[in-house]
Motif scaffolding. Structure first.
Motif, PDB file in Angstrom:
ATOM      1  N   PHE A  22      -7.573  13.546   5.354  1.00 20.85           N
ATOM      2  CA  PHE A  22      -7.731  13.263   3.932  1.00 20.85           C
ATOM      3  C   PHE A  22      -7.286  14.465   3.095  1.00 20.85           C
ATOM      4  CE2 PHE A  22     -10.197  12.738  -0.050  1.00 20.85           C
ATOM      5  CZ  PHE A  22      -9.676  11.510  -0.434  1.00 20.85           C
ATOM      6  N   ALA A  23      -7.566  15.666   3.564  1.00 19.67           N
ATOM      7  CA  ALA A  23      -7.104  16.864   2.865  1.00 19.67           C
ATOM      8  C   ALA A  23      -5.581  16.889   2.803  1.00 19.67           C
ATOM      9  CB  ALA A  23      -7.632  18.122   3.556  1.00 19.67           C
ATOM     10  N   HIS A  24      -4.928  16.507   3.899  1.00 26.01           N
ATOM     11  CA  HIS A  24      -3.464  16.431   3.902  1.00 26.01           C
ATOM     12  C   HIS A  24      -2.984  15.377   2.908  1.00 26.01           C
ATOM     13  CE1 HIS A  24       0.683  16.228   5.344  1.00 26.01           C
ATOM     14  NE2 HIS A  24       0.528  14.914   5.372  1.00 26.01           N
ATOM     15  N   VAL A  25      -3.650  14.217   2.902  1.00 24.78           N
ATOM     16  CA  VAL A  25      -3.263  13.139   1.988  1.00 24.78           C
ATOM     17  C   VAL A  25      -3.352  13.607   0.536  1.00 24.78           C
ATOM     18  CG1 VAL A  25      -3.981  10.895   1.066  1.00 24.78           C
ATOM     19  CG2 VAL A  25      -3.813  11.230   3.537  1.00 24.78           C
ATOM     20  N   THR A  26      -4.447  14.277   0.175  1.00 25.15           N
ATOM     21  CA  THR A  26      -4.633  14.694  -1.217  1.00 25.15           C
ATOM     22  C   THR A  26      -3.668  15.802  -1.627  1.00 25.15           C
ATOM     23  OG1 THR A  26      -6.435  16.187  -0.553  1.00 25.15           O
ATOM     24  CG2 THR A  26      -7.040  13.977  -1.284  1.00 25.15           C
ATOM     25  N   ARG A  27      -3.205  16.584  -0.660  1.00 25.66           N
ATOM     26  CA  ARG A  27      -2.173  17.577  -0.993  1.00 25.66           C
ATOM     27  C   ARG A  27      -0.854  16.872  -1.308  1.00 25.66           C
ATOM     28  NH1 ARG A  27      -4.732  20.555   3.231  1.00 25.66           N
ATOM     29  NH2 ARG A  27      -3.246  19.737   4.768  1.00 25.66           N
ATOM     30  N   ALA A  28      -0.571  15.801  -0.571  1.00 28.21           N
ATOM     31  CA  ALA A  28       0.665  15.055  -0.800  1.00 28.21           C
ATOM     32  C   ALA A  28       0.560  14.135  -2.007  1.00 28.21           C
ATOM     33  CB  ALA A  28       1.016  14.244   0.455  1.00 28.21           C
ATOM     34  N   GLU A  29      -0.603  13.520  -2.187  1.00 27.37           N
ATOM     35  CA  GLU A  29      -0.830  12.563  -3.273  1.00 27.37           C
ATOM     36  C   GLU A  29      -2.187  12.860  -3.902  1.00 27.37           C
ATOM     37  OE1 GLU A  29       1.253  10.441  -4.417  1.00 27.37           O
ATOM     38  OE2 GLU A  29       2.805  10.450  -2.863  1.00 27.37           O
ATOM     39  N   PRO A  30      -2.239  13.746  -4.911  1.00 25.36           N
ATOM     40  CA  PRO A  30      -3.518  14.169  -5.489  1.00 25.36           C
ATOM     41  C   PRO A  30      -4.357  13.038  -6.086  1.00 25.36           C
ATOM     42  CG  PRO A  30      -1.748  15.657  -6.141  1.00 25.36           C
ATOM     43  CD  PRO A  30      -1.103  14.494  -5.468  1.00 25.36           C
ATOM     44  N   LEU A  73       0.834  -1.200   0.000  1.00 26.17           N
ATOM     45  CA  LEU A  73       0.000   0.000   0.000  1.00 26.17           C
ATOM     46  C   LEU A  73       0.871   1.253   0.000  1.00 26.17           C
ATOM     47  CD1 LEU A  73      -2.565  -0.961   2.803  1.00 26.17           C
ATOM     48  CD2 LEU A  73      -3.008  -0.985   0.337  1.00 26.17           C
ATOM     49  N   GLY A  74       0.383   2.288  -0.664  1.00 30.40           N
ATOM     50  CA  GLY A  74       1.014   3.581  -0.536  1.00 30.40           C
ATOM     51  C   GLY A  74       0.682   4.188   0.808  1.00 30.40           C
ATOM     52  N   TYR A  75       1.552   5.060   1.299  1.00 29.62           N
ATOM     53  CA  TYR A  75       1.290   5.713   2.586  1.00 29.62           C
ATOM     54  C   TYR A  75       1.717   7.167   2.512  1.00 29.62           C
ATOM     55  CZ  TYR A  75       6.317   5.384   3.627  1.00 29.62           C
ATOM     56  OH  TYR A  75       7.693   5.508   3.590  1.00 29.62           O
ATOM     57  N   VAL A  76       1.201   7.955   3.445  1.00 24.95           N
ATOM     58  CA  VAL A  76       1.537   9.374   3.560  1.00 24.95           C
ATOM     59  C   VAL A  76       1.833   9.652   5.028  1.00 24.95           C
ATOM     60  CG1 VAL A  76       0.658  11.742   3.380  1.00 24.95           C
ATOM     61  CG2 VAL A  76       0.126  10.071   1.587  1.00 24.95           C
ATOM     62  N   ARG A  77       2.876  10.403   5.285  1.00 24.37           N
ATOM     63  CA  ARG A  77       3.191  10.818   6.659  1.00 24.37           C
ATOM     64  C   ARG A  77       2.579  12.185   6.933  1.00 24.37           C
ATOM     65  NH1 ARG A  77       6.744   7.583   9.268  1.00 24.37           N
ATOM     66  NH2 ARG A  77       8.096   6.225   8.016  1.00 24.37           N
ATOM     67  N   HIS A  78       2.138  12.349   8.180  1.00 29.63           N
ATOM     68  CA  HIS A  78       1.618  13.645   8.629  1.00 29.63           C
ATOM     69  C   HIS A  78       2.174  13.865  10.027  1.00 29.63           C
ATOM     70  CE1 HIS A  78      -0.767  17.127   9.088  1.00 29.63           C
ATOM     71  NE2 HIS A  78      -1.737  16.604   9.823  1.00 29.63           N
ATOM     72  N   GLY A  79       3.316  14.551  10.117  1.00 33.22           N
ATOM     73  CA  GLY A  79       4.010  14.645  11.395  1.00 33.22           C
ATOM     74  C   GLY A  79       4.467  13.254  11.820  1.00 33.22           C
ATOM     75  N   ASP A  80       4.056  12.850  13.016  1.00 34.39           N
ATOM     76  CA  ASP A  80       4.409  11.522  13.514  1.00 34.39           C
ATOM     77  C   ASP A  80       3.414  10.452  13.065  1.00 34.39           C
ATOM     78  OD1 ASP A  80       6.599  12.570  14.857  1.00 34.39           O
ATOM     79  OD2 ASP A  80       5.477  12.910  16.712  1.00 34.39           O
TER      80      ASP A  80
END
Length: 299
Positions: free
Chosen positions: A106-114, A47-54
């Motif tokens: 989810f907003a953070h995720v879409t900014r990192a991975e549209p 799976l793809g992943y996105v970090r948001h701080g910790d």
């Protein structure tokens, strides 16, 4: 993704320290191992992943398919999962975010991975955002390796006590939020909430597995070597039955978190906590001297 395609990615990932080629080359990829909701068997998916701080976030997008992927249903049934990133592997508790927090993440995720925003437009379901919370100590913070069975038992008992404290703190915070809500804005949602539910379910399932393993393997082997401890094992077995009953009653409350009474949940949690803490103390007092004489394989 087809199973054969997944299998090839998993093999390449593990053979190359988390690096893969093809369409995922250079991307942030992890392996998630869940326990089947129905089968009870382990399943691993890339799976793809996105970090948001910790925070480590994954999205149950299924490329915008109309239904949640199987791994999402699995982690709802069995929140304790295994995560592999690069050469690091550890257990984690999978916690789907809810409400406004889900929307923010989810907003953070879409900014990192549209691409995830595109997936959301393809389906009417709300794509779940799942937080993977490491359940053990971070690398560098781990205790010294266990040298004998007594050390290993203490590792498990320490984890159980810490999780119990964490769940109690979450329960108190949930009740406090409901009690102090005033003025405008939506009141806290009824029931328990997914975060508390996932942590409690992971704890209850781990506790059940630990006691079942003790009854089936550790205690019979130790009893054969220490007949003078027969009364100790009789007491521990009886306590296991009591704790299993209380554990089952707590799990029943988690069946529908939308209608579960938080006050009753806390009362049931207190009952389990009291019995379990006394049981762990007695087990350590009675068995650690005998267990310290039994080395772990490889020591």
């Amino acid at each position: 993704m087809p199973q054969s395609f997944n299998h090839a990615i998993i093999e390449e990932f593990r053979a190359n320290g988390g690096k893969v080629g093809g369409p995922f080359e250079g991307g942030d990829l992890l392996l998630l191992t869940t326990t089947g909701a129905r089968s009870g068997k382990e399943h691993t998916v890339p799976l793809g992943y996105v970090r948001h701080g910790d925070l480590l976030l994954i999205v149950a997008s299924a490329a915008g398919a109309p239904r949640h992927p199987a791994w999402f249903h699995n982690l709802l049934a069995h929140p304790l999962v295994r995560v592999e990133i690069g050469t690091d592997a550890y257990e984690a508790v999978a916690v789907p975010a809810e409400g406004a927090r889900r929307d923010q993440l989810f907003a953070h995720v879409t900014r990192a991975e549209p691409g995830y925003a595109d997936y959301q437009t393809r389906t009417t379901r709300t794509l779940p955002v799942v937080i993977l919370e490491r359940s053990g100590p971070a690398e560098g913070d781990a205790p010294r390796p266990a040298a004998n069975v007594a050390d290993k038992l203490m590792e498990v008992h320490t984890w159980l006590r810490a999780q119990l404290d964490h769940i109690r703190a979450e329960s108190e915070a949930h009740l406090a939020a409901r009690a102090t809500h005033q003025g405008p804005g939506e009141p806290p949602a009824p029931g328990l909430g997914l975060q508390l539910r996932q942590h409690c379910l992971a704890f209850c399932q781990s506790l059940e597995f630990h006691h079942t393993s003790e009854d089936a393997h550790l205690f019979p082997a130790l009893a054969s070597r220490n007949p003078h401890l027969s009364e100790v094992f009789d007491r521990l077995a009886a306590e296991h039955h009591t704790i299993a009953r209380l554990n089952g009653e707590l799990l029943a409350l988690l069946a529908d978190i939308r209608t579960a009474d938080p006050t009753r949940f806390r009362a049931e949690l207190d009952r389990l906590s009291g019995e379990l803490r006394a049981h762990l103390d007695y087990e350590e007092e009675s068995l650690l001297p005998a267990l310290s004489a039994i080395p772990l394989p490889g020591n």
